[in-house]
Write an enzyme that holds these catalytic residues in place. Structure first.
Site, mmCIF file in Angstrom:
data_model
loop_
_atom_site.group_PDB
_atom_site.id
_atom_site.type_symbol
_atom_site.label_atom_id
_atom_site.label_comp_id
_atom_site.label_asym_id
_atom_site.label_seq_id
_atom_site.Cartn_x
_atom_site.Cartn_y
_atom_site.Cartn_z
ATOM 1 N N CYS A 40 12.528 -22.617 5.954
ATOM 2 C CA CYS A 40 11.725 -23.395 5.008
ATOM 3 C C CYS A 40 12.366 -24.763 4.814
ATOM 4 O O CYS A 40 13.574 -24.934 5.013
ATOM 5 C CB CYS A 40 11.631 -22.644 3.671
ATOM 6 S SG CYS A 40 10.505 -23.415 2.473
ATOM 7 N N GLY A 91 8.825 -18.107 4.741
ATOM 8 C CA GLY A 91 9.154 -19.466 5.133
ATOM 9 C C GLY A 91 8.068 -20.478 4.839
ATOM 10 O O GLY A 91 7.250 -20.318 3.970
ATOM 11 N N SER A 147 1.926 -23.532 -3.718
ATOM 12 C CA SER A 147 2.923 -23.058 -4.675
ATOM 13 C C SER A 147 3.268 -24.141 -5.690
ATOM 14 O O SER A 147 3.797 -25.200 -5.329
ATOM 15 C CB SER A 147 4.193 -22.612 -3.944
ATOM 16 O OG SER A 147 3.936 -21.492 -3.118
ATOM 17 N N CYS A 293 0.786 2.510 -0.740
ATOM 18 C CA CYS A 293 1.078 1.254 -0.043
ATOM 19 C C CYS A 293 0.715 1.401 1.435
ATOM 20 O O CYS A 293 0.103 2.372 1.838
ATOM 21 C CB CYS A 293 2.557 0.898 -0.174
ATOM 22 S SG CYS A 293 3.063 0.329 -1.794
ATOM 23 N N ASP A 309 5.636 -7.273 3.367
ATOM 24 C CA ASP A 309 6.278 -8.570 3.191
ATOM 25 C C ASP A 309 7.530 -8.466 2.323
ATOM 26 O O ASP A 309 8.491 -9.213 2.508
ATOM 27 C CB ASP A 309 5.270 -9.539 2.558
ATOM 28 C CG ASP A 309 5.871 -10.897 2.258
ATOM 29 O OD1 ASP A 309 6.478 -11.482 3.160
ATOM 30 O OD2 ASP A 309 5.730 -11.368 1.109
ATOM 31 N N CYS A 353 2.149 8.403 -18.239
ATOM 32 C CA CYS A 353 1.761 7.154 -18.902
ATOM 33 C C CYS A 353 0.246 7.065 -19.064
ATOM 34 O O CYS A 353 -0.517 7.434 -18.168
ATOM 35 C CB CYS A 353 2.270 5.961 -18.095
ATOM 36 S SG CYS A 353 1.818 4.354 -18.792
ATOM 37 N N CYS A 359 -1.931 1.058 -13.069
ATOM 38 C CA CYS A 359 -0.679 0.475 -12.592
ATOM 39 C C CYS A 359 -0.095 1.194 -11.381
ATOM 40 O O CYS A 359 0.337 0.559 -10.421
ATOM 41 C CB CYS A 359 0.324 0.503 -13.746
ATOM 42 S SG CYS A 359 1.979 -0.057 -13.352
#
Length: 459
Positions: A40, A91, A147, A293, A309, A353, A359
């Site tokens: 980067c 990056g 960003s 996931c 990632d 929960c 969540c």
């Protein structure tokens, strides 16, 4: 990560029949591609990815022609749906130069199936963007994630260049150029110790000063690794730059209260979109809130494919697409097990929960704290999320009911003031320790009413 075009808050293209529960090749999956690896042109103090350069000592950190074409060919072939997204990440991907991206589009046209729609996204710090770049991005309908961490002082606290100099002015120039060339873009704002205490300053800066209506808030949880390790996330302590769990919850709550009264349907924020999806009973709008996931993988510059990632670590390396087809790696037993671990390793505290369904323990990368009964695996941000979910429950129930009845959730902006007036009136007839009539689960004295010396409660 960039919002998917035309799907507010939906970060992952997710067809209804997409599942990794079977051991067959997935119908579709999302892939973040890092053509420069961890390299980067900035030195953001909280960046967890810069240290990943140690994975490839001596590398040029530039995706070559053969790997680029193999990636595009394999990825388009693996997507058994009418549309696919080419997503560039870093990056800093713009370090590859414009010719690389021009050629990537030529390769997409060469390999895509007839009638297949291909969208392009790129996440960037904006430093290298100029008129030529923005003209290219606009003409090819790129969706850009830019960003920015808020107003000047908040942004420049941690987002500095290699010389330690501030970057705010250069990023603002990039934002104005993107607007000038009518490039679709949204903002990715990291929430950390410097800006977490000023939620409305951050929100109003994006909303009012920049005119941005697509915002992603990403909590910075920067773990202090054992023995200085950088190739993996470990340790149960965080740096002083990290957002505190309670501050994260208060940050979201403050912005939500302004958004739900004024900006529903006009400004899209990832956590709020995800919340509405959960309360409406539709598929999660963020992968971190999904039950499992494994649907968002990461490709390194040399063709190495990783489970996620946030898990570009040796133990999560699935293989290299130059040696084994991408769709086989995505459907491998290792990736299947990685995905299932998210739900199977939830501690008992999470399973009990009231907001498990909203969540599912959030992202596994943040699960390194102990539960109240001493079990490992509690999410670091749990206290903040629980406060946030409790706070939005009433308005979200209203919006979900509107959605299910075929009405627009934006109607909540006119309904909410009426509801609050009725809640406050009901508070007058309630004792200070009674449950608040708004349905929050809190006592009246801690919610819509305040106790008096007589013990009654007034709005």
């Amino acid at each position: 990560m960039v919002y998917a075009r035309g799907q507010p808050g939906i970060l992952l293209p997710r067809p209804k029949d997409f599942s990794l529960d079977s051991m067959k090749s997935p119908v579709a999956f999302h892939l973040m591609v890092k053509p420069t690896g961890a390299i980067c042109n900035l030195d953001c103090r909280y960046c967890f990815f810069l240290g990943k350069a140690e994975l490839y000592p001596g590398s040029s950190f530039r995706m070559n022609e053969a790997t680029l074409e193999e990636y595009i060919c394999q990825y388009l072939d693996a997507q058994q749906v009418p549309a696919a997204t080419i997503a560039w990440q870093g990056g800093e991907p713009t370090l590859m130069g414009l010719d690389f991206f021009r050629h990537s589009i030529e390769l997409v046209e060469k390999h895509r199936r007839p009638g297949m729609i291909v969208d392009y996204t790129i996440q960037t710090n904006g430093i290298l963007l100029d008129d030529v770049w923005c003209e290219f991005l606009g003409s090819n309908r790129f969706l850009v994630g830019l960003s920015i961490d808020g107003p000047r002082a908040l942004h420049d606290r941690y987002r500095v260049d290699k010389a330690g100099q501030p970057t705010f002015d250069r990023v603002m120039q990039a934002a104005r150029l993107l607007q000038k060339h009518q490039v679709d873009f949204n903002v990715l704002c990291a929430v950390h110790a410097a800006n977490a205490g000023r939620p409305l300053d951050v929100y109003r800066f994006f909303h009012d000063d920049l005119g941005i209506h697509w915002i992603q808030f990403i909590p910075i949880v920067e773990r202090i690794n054992q023995n200085g390790a950088t190739l993996r996330q470990e340790g149960d302590r965080v740096t002083s730059r990290s957002v505190l769990p309670e501050d994260w919850g208060e940050f979201l709550i403050a912005i939500f209260d302004e958004w739900v009264r004024n900006d529903v349907g006009k400004t899209f924020i990832n956590q709020f979109e995800a919340g509405l999806a959960a309360w409406a009973g539709t598929p999660p709008a963020l992968c971190i809130f999904d039950r499992t996931c494994g649907k968002a993988l990461a490709l390194e510059h040399n063709g190495d494919l990783y489970a996620c990632d946030h898990f570009v670590e040796p133990v999560y390396l699935l293989g290299n697409i130059l040696e084994k087809p991408m769709k086989e790696l995505a459907a491998s037993t290792r990736q299947h097990d990685f995905g299932q671990d998210k739900s199977q390793r939830l501690p008992r505290f999470c399973r009990a929960c009231d907001f498990l369904w909203a969540c599912y323990g959030e992202c596994p990368k943040n699960r390194f704290r102990l539960t109240p009964d001493g079990e490992r695996g509690l999410n670091y941000l749990c206290p903040g999320y629980r406060s946030f979910f409790r706070h939005i429950d009433g308005p979200m129930r209203t919006m979900a009911a509107l959605y299910r009845s075929g009405r627009s959730p934006t109607e909540v902006m006119s309904i909410l003031p009426q509801m609050e007036a009725r809640w406050k009136e009901a508070c007058l007839d309630s004792g200070r320790n009674d449950p608040c009539p708004c349905g929050s689960g809190k006592k009246v004295k801690h919610c819509h009413g305040r106790p008096t010396d007589s013990g009654r409660v007034v709005p």
